[in-house]
Motif scaffolding. Structure first.
Motif, PDB file in Angstrom:
ATOM      1  N   PRO A  94     -25.391  15.062   7.303  1.00 36.72           N
ATOM      2  CA  PRO A  94     -24.372  14.454   6.456  1.00 36.72           C
ATOM      3  C   PRO A  94     -23.605  15.457   5.605  1.00 36.72           C
ATOM      4  CG  PRO A  94     -26.519  14.146   5.487  1.00 36.72           C
ATOM      5  CD  PRO A  94     -26.721  14.921   6.722  1.00 36.72           C
ATOM      6  N   MET A  95     -22.824  16.317   6.272  1.00 37.61           N
ATOM      7  CA  MET A  95     -21.993  17.253   5.536  1.00 37.61           C
ATOM      8  C   MET A  95     -20.891  16.472   4.837  1.00 37.61           C
ATOM      9  SD  MET A  95     -23.381  20.126   6.099  1.00 37.61           S
ATOM     10  CE  MET A  95     -22.149  21.292   5.573  1.00 37.61           C
ATOM     11  N   CYS A  96     -20.684  16.770   3.596  1.00 36.69           N
ATOM     12  CA  CYS A  96     -19.657  16.051   2.856  1.00 36.69           C
ATOM     13  C   CYS A  96     -18.277  16.431   3.370  1.00 36.69           C
ATOM     14  CB  CYS A  96     -19.751  16.386   1.378  1.00 36.69           C
ATOM     15  SG  CYS A  96     -18.544  15.457   0.448  1.00 36.69           S
ATOM     16  N   PRO A  97     -17.518  15.456   3.839  1.00 34.38           N
ATOM     17  CA  PRO A  97     -16.225  15.765   4.436  1.00 34.38           C
ATOM     18  C   PRO A  97     -15.153  15.996   3.378  1.00 34.38           C
ATOM     19  CG  PRO A  97     -16.616  13.418   4.534  1.00 34.38           C
ATOM     20  CD  PRO A  97     -17.792  14.017   3.847  1.00 34.38           C
ATOM     21  N   ASP A  98     -15.343  16.998   2.551  1.00 32.22           N
ATOM     22  CA  ASP A  98     -14.382  17.285   1.499  1.00 32.22           C
ATOM     23  C   ASP A  98     -13.016  17.581   2.116  1.00 32.22           C
ATOM     24  OD1 ASP A  98     -13.656  17.630  -1.144  1.00 32.22           O
ATOM     25  OD2 ASP A  98     -13.879  19.790  -1.004  1.00 32.22           O
ATOM     26  N   VAL A  99     -13.045  18.369   3.151  1.00 30.25           N
ATOM     27  CA  VAL A  99     -11.827  18.597   3.923  1.00 30.25           C
ATOM     28  C   VAL A  99     -12.136  18.093   5.318  1.00 30.25           C
ATOM     29  CG1 VAL A  99     -10.204  20.296   4.769  1.00 30.25           C
ATOM     30  CG2 VAL A  99     -11.326  20.644   2.566  1.00 30.25           C
ATOM     31  N   ALA A 100     -11.574  16.943   5.651  1.00 31.10           N
ATOM     32  CA  ALA A 100     -11.929  16.302   6.907  1.00 31.10           C
ATOM     33  C   ALA A 100     -11.391  17.106   8.085  1.00 31.10           C
ATOM     34  CB  ALA A 100     -11.360  14.895   6.922  1.00 31.10           C
ATOM     35  N   ASP A 101     -12.095  17.022   9.214  1.00 23.35           N
ATOM     36  CA  ASP A 101     -11.638  17.705  10.425  1.00 23.35           C
ATOM     37  C   ASP A 101     -10.388  17.023  10.985  1.00 23.35           C
ATOM     38  OD1 ASP A 101     -13.707  19.431  10.203  1.00 23.35           O
ATOM     39  OD2 ASP A 101     -15.059  18.245  11.457  1.00 23.35           O
ATOM     40  N   THR A 102     -10.341  15.713  10.865  1.00 21.07           N
ATOM     41  CA  THR A 102      -9.186  14.982  11.377  1.00 21.07           C
ATOM     42  C   THR A 102      -8.301  14.592  10.194  1.00 21.07           C
ATOM     43  OG1 THR A 102     -10.509  12.988  11.244  1.00 21.07           O
ATOM     44  CG2 THR A 102     -10.372  14.052  13.383  1.00 21.07           C
ATOM     45  N   PRO A 103      -6.982  14.514  10.421  1.00 20.04           N
ATOM     46  CA  PRO A 103      -6.111  14.180   9.282  1.00 20.04           C
ATOM     47  C   PRO A 103      -6.385  12.777   8.762  1.00 20.04           C
ATOM     48  CG  PRO A 103      -4.876  14.184  11.345  1.00 20.04           C
ATOM     49  CD  PRO A 103      -6.238  14.713  11.667  1.00 20.04           C
ATOM     50  N   ALA A 104      -6.313  12.640   7.435  1.00 22.07           N
ATOM     51  CA  ALA A 104      -6.515  11.323   6.832  1.00 22.07           C
ATOM     52  C   ALA A 104      -5.346  10.416   7.206  1.00 22.07           C
ATOM     53  CB  ALA A 104      -6.624  11.468   5.325  1.00 22.07           C
ATOM     54  N   ARG A 105      -5.631   9.109   7.334  1.00 23.33           N
ATOM     55  CA  ARG A 105      -4.569   8.152   7.687  1.00 23.33           C
ATOM     56  C   ARG A 105      -4.113   7.446   6.412  1.00 23.33           C
ATOM     57  NH1 ARG A 105      -8.704   7.354  10.983  1.00 23.33           N
ATOM     58  NH2 ARG A 105      -9.259   5.414   9.913  1.00 23.33           N
ATOM     59  N   VAL A 106      -2.834   7.595   6.122  1.00 20.10           N
ATOM     60  CA  VAL A 106      -2.280   6.985   4.909  1.00 20.10           C
ATOM     61  C   VAL A 106      -1.271   5.921   5.327  1.00 20.10           C
ATOM     62  CG1 VAL A 106      -0.928   7.392   2.810  1.00 20.10           C
ATOM     63  CG2 VAL A 106      -2.625   9.084   3.570  1.00 20.10           C
ATOM     64  N   LEU A 107      -1.477   4.714   4.835  1.00 21.35           N
ATOM     65  CA  LEU A 107      -0.570   3.599   5.177  1.00 21.35           C
ATOM     66  C   LEU A 107       0.380   3.346   4.003  1.00 21.35           C
ATOM     67  CD1 LEU A 107       0.328   1.125   6.871  1.00 21.35           C
ATOM     68  CD2 LEU A 107      -1.595  -0.147   5.845  1.00 21.35           C
ATOM     69  N   ILE A 108       1.681   3.414   4.283  1.00 20.84           N
ATOM     70  CA  ILE A 108       2.694   3.133   3.252  1.00 20.84           C
ATOM     71  C   ILE A 108       3.228   1.715   3.482  1.00 20.84           C
ATOM     72  CG2 ILE A 108       4.969   3.801   2.363  1.00 20.84           C
ATOM     73  CD1 ILE A 108       4.333   6.661   3.428  1.00 20.84           C
ATOM     74  N   VAL A 109       3.146   0.890   2.430  1.00 25.06           N
ATOM     75  CA  VAL A 109       3.598  -0.503   2.561  1.00 25.06           C
ATOM     76  C   VAL A 109       4.742  -0.736   1.576  1.00 25.06           C
ATOM     77  CG1 VAL A 109       2.880  -2.920   2.571  1.00 25.06           C
ATOM     78  CG2 VAL A 109       1.181  -1.118   3.018  1.00 25.06           C
ATOM     79  N   ASP A 110       5.929  -1.009   2.124  1.00 24.07           N
ATOM     80  CA  ASP A 110       7.107  -1.256   1.276  1.00 24.07           C
ATOM     81  C   ASP A 110       8.128  -2.006   2.119  1.00 24.07           C
ATOM     82  OD1 ASP A 110       9.511  -0.982  -0.376  1.00 24.07           O
ATOM     83  OD2 ASP A 110       8.389   0.571  -1.459  1.00 24.07           O
ATOM     84  N   ASP A 111       8.782  -3.022   1.525  1.00 29.35           N
ATOM     85  CA  ASP A 111       9.758  -3.778   2.300  1.00 29.35           C
ATOM     86  C   ASP A 111      11.066  -3.011   2.467  1.00 29.35           C
ATOM     87  OD1 ASP A 111       9.922  -4.181  -0.517  1.00 29.35           O
ATOM     88  OD2 ASP A 111      11.447  -5.727  -0.153  1.00 29.35           O
ATOM     89  N   GLU A 112      11.299  -1.980   1.653  1.00 28.72           N
ATOM     90  CA  GLU A 112      12.529  -1.170   1.754  1.00 28.72           C
ATOM     91  C   GLU A 112      12.269   0.029   2.659  1.00 28.72           C
ATOM     92  OE1 GLU A 112      15.444  -1.785   0.450  1.00 28.72           O
ATOM     93  OE2 GLU A 112      14.939  -3.491  -0.851  1.00 28.72           O
ATOM     94  N   ARG A 113      13.061   0.094   3.752  1.00 37.39           N
ATOM     95  CA  ARG A 113      12.827   1.163   4.717  1.00 37.39           C
ATOM     96  C   ARG A 113      13.002   2.543   4.109  1.00 37.39           C
ATOM     97  NH1 ARG A 113      15.976   3.660   8.717  1.00 37.39           N
ATOM     98  NH2 ARG A 113      17.775   2.441   8.077  1.00 37.39           N
ATOM     99  N   HIS A 114      14.056   2.702   3.235  1.00 44.25           N
ATOM    100  CA  HIS A 114      14.305   4.037   2.692  1.00 44.25           C
ATOM    101  C   HIS A 114      13.194   4.480   1.735  1.00 44.25           C
ATOM    102  CE1 HIS A 114      16.156   1.523  -0.456  1.00 44.25           C
ATOM    103  NE2 HIS A 114      15.786   2.487  -1.278  1.00 44.25           N
ATOM    104  N   ASN A 115      12.540   3.502   1.066  1.00 50.84           N
ATOM    105  CA  ASN A 115      11.391   3.846   0.202  1.00 50.84           C
ATOM    106  C   ASN A 115      10.220   4.377   1.039  1.00 50.84           C
ATOM    107  OD1 ASN A 115      12.652   3.170  -2.157  1.00 50.84           O
ATOM    108  ND2 ASN A 115      11.725   1.124  -2.314  1.00 50.84           N
ATOM    109  N   ARG A 116      10.010   3.710   2.176  1.00 49.27           N
ATOM    110  CA  ARG A 116       8.921   4.151   3.060  1.00 49.27           C
ATOM    111  C   ARG A 116       9.205   5.568   3.550  1.00 49.27           C
ATOM    112  NH1 ARG A 116       9.777  -1.115   5.432  1.00 49.27           N
ATOM    113  NH2 ARG A 116      10.576  -0.193   7.355  1.00 49.27           N
ATOM    114  N   GLN A 117      10.489   5.785   3.944  1.00 43.15           N
ATOM    115  CA  GLN A 117      10.857   7.104   4.474  1.00 43.15           C
ATOM    116  C   GLN A 117      10.705   8.188   3.407  1.00 43.15           C
ATOM    117  OE1 GLN A 117      14.793   6.118   5.895  1.00 43.15           O
ATOM    118  NE2 GLN A 117      14.082   5.955   8.028  1.00 43.15           N
TER     119      GLN A 117
END
Lengths: 431, 125
Positions: free
Chosen positions: A46-69
């Motif tokens: 159980p090595m602590c994944p301080d820096v994960a090997d795979t990129p973290a997945r970040v979900l952006i939720v916004d009804d305005e397309r330009h805000n998401r961009q």
């Protein structure tokens, strides 16, 4: 619209999920390996994944397309796998399908606002662990409080500052990783405990029948046997006991090294641990060796059962290796705010080349010692582990051919009461 | 003295049974599961029950709890005969209301005497 486009990270504990088997008949080394491998793997996995090997997945939720961009562009240097959703429904569907590592969530959205989205996420067992940062133009205290009460972990006000965004995302991802790390440690702990318990039970159960059958034959309870028959049964019984001692030692060592056997520290009378060790020795000693024990009026902070175990181990070794009629001497001193126990025998001594390695598993000075002296080859390794877990040290001084002094030193948490000399108060001559 | 041995292992039941009857001169009843053990404890009214801890379906903890809850067996002394030897596990077994804990493998020459000693100690406490 957007969705997941890359593989999901699979959490690996690094330990076998299936059962492990030891093929009978097994050697001591094979048994040790089968017991140790999963435990070592579990310890290292159980090595602590301080820096994960795979990129973290970040979900952006916004009804305005330009805000998401805009947020997507701001996060680009962080090399996350960025996903986007234009509504609360879409966000919930994505999160349920493949939970992201973090969600950046707008509050003011039509149909389903951010408060409802975060509440639903936190009420769902599959998504409640996903950290949520609420992003909104609403920069007032009530909005922040409402968002936090709904379950959001953090808050960002528009216009979003890029540096602040990146730091908050990074921190929450790190916190999430530590949470997963702790969960894995707990899981590993459960596996270790279960494994040791199973090994212990599965090895002892057949030995119970073997030893019981041999004991019944030897006792004559199931019919008289010839002298030769009794001699053969005695050999079998002696070896069953030797195997039992080996199993007990292996399990003790593993429990100590993996932390499954927690030491119970308390104020312990030196005199009582010496006395208990002598009682154990009296029932197992042999061949007419005298053991001299000093009277000691002092207290140490230690796990009494484990210190008795060490003393019994060292004393029985000293007796085993002493010529008949000789004396084994126990001494206790208090140098440099430590309690030092020493056991001196008049045996053959330990050659210089073995004085360090003798405390390793299965190391014996003579290859025939385990067979002839009846040891398991683990006793001194157990002693060393117990003493080191007390923060102490253990060693042997010896002149080859001139006897040995095995000693261990325990740090004193408080100064001992004055030592009442070291006169002999008792001795035993094991029969 | 009548003793009931509850253990799912046929061999261990046989050896313990022979030991207690031939060496210890006890009357022995056997049960291969917790449920069968509870039934026989109610029917046969033994003086002591030797109970294995790790059994399928109904383990030693559940069995002793059920025995303690049943009026016919609530006062019958129970001694765990177990392969578990870790201090914390032994403490837990004692805390379940056992008269004592004996560990496997046992010595047939001393088992019946150890049972008597535990019973005496338990009735005196």
């Amino acid at each position: 619209m957007s969705g997941y486009t890359e593989h999901s990270a699979v959490s690996e504990l690094g330990i076998d999920s299936g059962q492990r088997f030891v093929q009978k008949p097994f050697t001591a080394a094979e048994l040790v390996q089968q017991v140790r491998d999963p435990l070592i793997a579990a310890r290292e996995a159980p090595m602590c994944p301080d820096v994960a090997d795979t990129p973290a997945r970040v979900l952006i939720v916004d009804d305005e397309r330009h805000n998401r961009q805009l947020l997507e562009v701001m996060l680009a240097p962080e090399r996350y796998l960025v996903l986007t959703a234009g509504s609360g429904d879409e966000a919930l569907a994505l999160a349920a399908l493949q939970p992201p590592d973090l969600i950046l969530l707008d509050i003011m959205m039509p149909e389903m606002d951010g408060y409802e989205v975060v509440a639903r996420l936190k009420n769902d067992r599959a998504t409640k662990h996903i950290p949520v940062i609420m992003v909104t133009a609403l920069d007032d205290r009530e909005a922040r409080l409402r968002g936090m009460r709904a379950g959001a972990e953090d808050f960002l006000a528009k216009p979003v500052d890029r540096a602040e965004l990146c730091v908050r995302v990074r921190n929450l991802l790190r916190l999430k990783a530590y949470g997963q790390y702790v969960q894995r440690l707990e899981e590993v702990e459960r596996l270790k405990t279960g494994f040791l318990s199973t090994v212990s039970h599965e090895l002892r159960t057949p030995l119970t029948s073997i030893r019981g059958s041999l004991g019944l034959l030897a006792s004559g309870a199931v019919g008289a046997m010839s002298a030769d028959g009794l001699a053969v049964v005695a050999i079998a019984e002696r070896n069953a006991l030797r195997l039992m001692a080996l199993i007990n030692d292996i399990l003790d060592l593993e429990r100590l090294e993996t932390g499954t056997m927690e030491l119970q520290f308390a104020e312990v009378s030196v005199g009582s641990v010496l006395s208990r060790a002598m009682d154990s020795l009296a029932t197992s000693g042999r061949h007419g060796v005298t053991v001299e024990v000093p009277a000691v009026d002092a207290t140490i902070r230690a796990d009494a059962d484990r210190i008795v175990q060490v003393l019994v181990n060292l004393l029985s070794n000293a007796v085993k290796f002493s010529p008949s009629g000789e004396t084994v001497t126990v001494a206790v001193g208090f140098p440099d705010n430590a309690a030092e126990f020493s056991i001196t025998d008049r045996g053959r001594g330990v050659p210089a080349a073995h004085r360090r390695t003798i405390f390793e598993r299965f190391h014996q000075v003579e290859i025939s010692d385990a067979r002839e002296k009846g040891g398991t080859g683990l006793g001194l390794a157990i002693c060393r582990t117990i003493i080191e877990q007390h923060g102490g040290t253990i060693g042997v001084d010896s002149a080859a051919g001139g006897g040995s002094t095995f000693w261990f030193r325990l740090p004193m948490s408080a100064l001992p009461a004055p030592l009442q000399g070291s006169h002999l108060v008792g001795s035993i001559v094991p029969s | 003295m009548k003793v009931l041995i509850i253990d799912d292992d046929d061999d261990i039941r046989s050896i313990a049974g022979l030991t207690l009857s031939r060496v210890g001169g006890m009357d022995v009843i056997q049960a291969a599961s917790g449920a069968e053990g509870i039934r026989k404890a109610c029917d046969e009214n033994p003086d002591v029950i030797l109970l294995d801890m790790m059994m399928p379906v109904m383990d030693g903890s559940e069995t002793i709890t059920a025995l303690r809850a049943h009026p016919a067996t609530a006062a019958t002394p129970v001694i765990f005969l177990t392969a578990k030897t870790v201090g914390a596990e032994v403490e837990r077994m004692n805390s379940l209301g056992a008269a004592g804990v004996l560990t496997k493998p046992f010595d047939p020459r001393t088992l019946s005497e150890e049972v008597r000693i535990l019973l005496k100690r338990s009735s005196g406490s």
